[in-house]
Design an enzyme around this catalytic site. Structure first.
Site, mmCIF file in Angstrom:
data_model
loop_
_atom_site.group_PDB
_atom_site.id
_atom_site.type_symbol
_atom_site.label_atom_id
_atom_site.label_comp_id
_atom_site.label_asym_id
_atom_site.label_seq_id
_atom_site.Cartn_x
_atom_site.Cartn_y
_atom_site.Cartn_z
ATOM 1 N N THR A 182 4.742 -6.568 1.212
ATOM 2 C CA THR A 182 4.876 -7.404 1.039
ATOM 3 C C THR A 182 4.138 -7.302 -0.877
ATOM 4 O OG1 THR A 182 3.070 -9.064 0.443
ATOM 5 C CG2 THR A 182 2.222 -6.713 1.760
ATOM 6 N N ASP A 183 4.231 -7.599 -1.994
ATOM 7 C CA ASP A 183 3.693 -7.792 -2.949
ATOM 8 C C ASP A 183 2.316 -7.587 -3.111
ATOM 9 O OD1 ASP A 183 2.980 -10.760 -2.752
ATOM 10 O OD2 ASP A 183 3.517 -11.049 -4.670
ATOM 11 N N GLU A 184 1.581 -7.812 -1.788
ATOM 12 C CA GLU A 184 -0.367 -8.072 -2.217
ATOM 13 C C GLU A 184 -0.118 -6.514 -1.799
ATOM 14 O OE1 GLU A 184 -1.461 -10.861 0.904
ATOM 15 O OE2 GLU A 184 0.414 -12.415 0.764
ATOM 16 N N TYR B 45 -5.475 -7.491 5.234
ATOM 17 C CA TYR B 45 -3.564 -7.722 5.236
ATOM 18 C C TYR B 45 -2.777 -6.644 4.273
ATOM 19 C CZ TYR B 45 0.661 -9.087 4.762
ATOM 20 O OH TYR B 45 2.543 -9.186 4.015
ATOM 21 N N LYS C 109 -1.081 -3.272 4.672
ATOM 22 C CA LYS C 109 0.640 -2.708 4.178
ATOM 23 C C LYS C 109 0.950 -1.996 3.187
ATOM 24 C CE LYS C 109 4.065 -5.328 5.575
ATOM 25 N NZ LYS C 109 4.642 -4.952 6.468
#
Ligand code: NAD
Ligand code: TYD
Length: 349
Positions: free
Chosen positions: A130-132, A155, A159
């Site tokens: 993810t870009d997060e 989260y 990741k």
């Protein structure tokens, strides 16, 4: 080619499984999923009888099970999507995220590495991220593949840790890996804990639409099938050891997404214009709420020729009609445990 896809009964995973099963009749696709609250075999009823498809129920954190699975099937490649994926749940239950996203990824890397010692054969471990992991942007700028990791939620941190492990296996053991980091997806089969499907379900049922804070946070939305197409392209044409950012160049403030959605829902439900927007309700902000995500997907576009295919309004209309035409799916996933989650997260709002 035998491909293990993890998390294939979830939102994005089910679209990836369908694409691989239907586009590549000569591949054997194994879908490994624990079927947590987010996993749903109803997502795949249209392809589950295909001769090149097999579902395996199991947990990626179960080391002996994962090792024996690799020994039995000798997979050529892995596309790893299984994860705990919702930021709000990571705030209340961070350990679940470390267990699945970090430990589960490690168990898969370990099993693939043990199984793929014969390096003359072509293998690939594709990690979907993810870009997060990059953190939060201010009002300007974009995440590139070189942006330093700065995860802000449990989260995102889990990741980020899984991405680091994948790179460590590439560097230490020469495990052939590739990683992609994608922006927010939307589309059919999205579990209604995330903003867009939650709002569709609430508007349909005349319930308040909870907007965190002032609704000023920005997300870069991509239709889920465009993400699946990017994964297909990177899997086949990407360079081993590389990272690719995937995004829609489609930034929206949350409140504007919801206003557009209300307009589309009013039309779809034959309500007077403005009816659904009355359901908008500002609620307490998410803890540590990232302000803005925006992806620079130039590398993927220039090196592999990927482009998103759908504009946002068209994608949202398609999504709304899928939810309205799949009432049984929506009713099934919002019964039972969903009600408890909703009460815990939003109280009586
Ligand atoms: P999802 O929550 O809809 O699906 C996750 C799937 O993983 C479910 O089917 C669940 O049953 C399965 N799963 C969870 N724990 C498991 C375990 N221990 N063992 C086996 N299976 C398990 O998630 P999603 O939105 O489809 O996301 C898929 C992947 O894409 C995730 O890795 C996520 O981080 C990444 N991603 C998501 C988005 C997004 O907008 N949703 C954007 C970028 C990247
Ligand atoms: P979400 O769909 O949870 O994805 P992510 O947190 O991974 O970006 O949330 C998208 C945006 O919508 C995010 O800024 C949080 C906000 N949001 C709300 O305002 N209300 C809600 O009920 C939810 C679930 C999210």
């Amino acid at each position: 080619m035998k491909i293990l896809i993890t998390g294939g009964a979830g939102f994005i995973g089910s679209h990836v499984v369908r694409r691989f099963v239907t586009h590549y009749g000569n591949y054997q696709i194994f879908n490994l999923d624990k079927l947590t609250y987010a996993g749903n075999l109803q997502n795949l009823t249209d392809i589950d009888k295909s001769p090149n498809y097999q579902f395996i129920k199991g947990d990626i954190t179960d080391a002996p099970f994962i090792q024996s699975l690799f020994n039995t099937h000798a997979f050529d490649a892995v596309i790893h999507l299984a994860a705990e994926s919702h930021v709000d749940r990571s705030i209340t239950s961070p350990l679940d995220f470390i267990k699945t996203n970090v430990e589960g990824t490690l168990q898969l890397l370990q099993a693939a590495n043990a199984c793929w010692q014969n390096k003359t054969h072509k293998h690939l471990f594709y990690h979907v991220s993810t870009d997060e992991v990059y953190g939060s942007l201010g009002k300007t700028g974009f995440f590139t593949e070189e942006t330093p990791y700065n995860p802000q939620s449990p989260y995102a941190a889990s990741k980020a840790a899984s991405d680091h492990l994948v790179r460590a296996y590439q560097n230490t053991y020469q495990l052939p890996t590739v990683i992609s980091n994608c922006s927010n997806n939307y589309g059919p089969n999205h579990f209604p804990e995330k903003l867009i499907p939650l709002a569709i379900n609430n508007i349909k049922n005349n319930l308040p639409i909870p907007i965190y804070g002032k609704g000023e946070n920005v997300r870069d939305w991509l239709y889920v099938e465009d993400h699946a197409a990017a994964i297909d392209l990177i899997f086949h044409k990407g360079t081993v050891g590389e990272t690719y950012n995937i995004g829609g160049h489609n930034e929206w403030h949350n409140i504007d997404v919801i206003k557009l959605l209300c307009q589309i829902m009013d039309e779809a439900l034959n309500r007077t214009a403005g009816t659904s927007a009355q359901l908008i309700t500002y609620v307490k902000d998410r803890a540590g709420h990232d302000l803005r995500y925006a992806i620079d997907s130039g590398k993927l576009q220039h090196t592999l020729g990927w482009q998103p295919s759908l504009n946002f309004e068209k994608g949202l209309r398609q999504t709304v009609s899928w939810y309205l035409n799949n009432e049984t799916w929506l009713n099934n996933v919002t019964s039972g445990a969903y009600k408890n989650y909703y009460q815990m997260q939003y109280g009586n709002r």
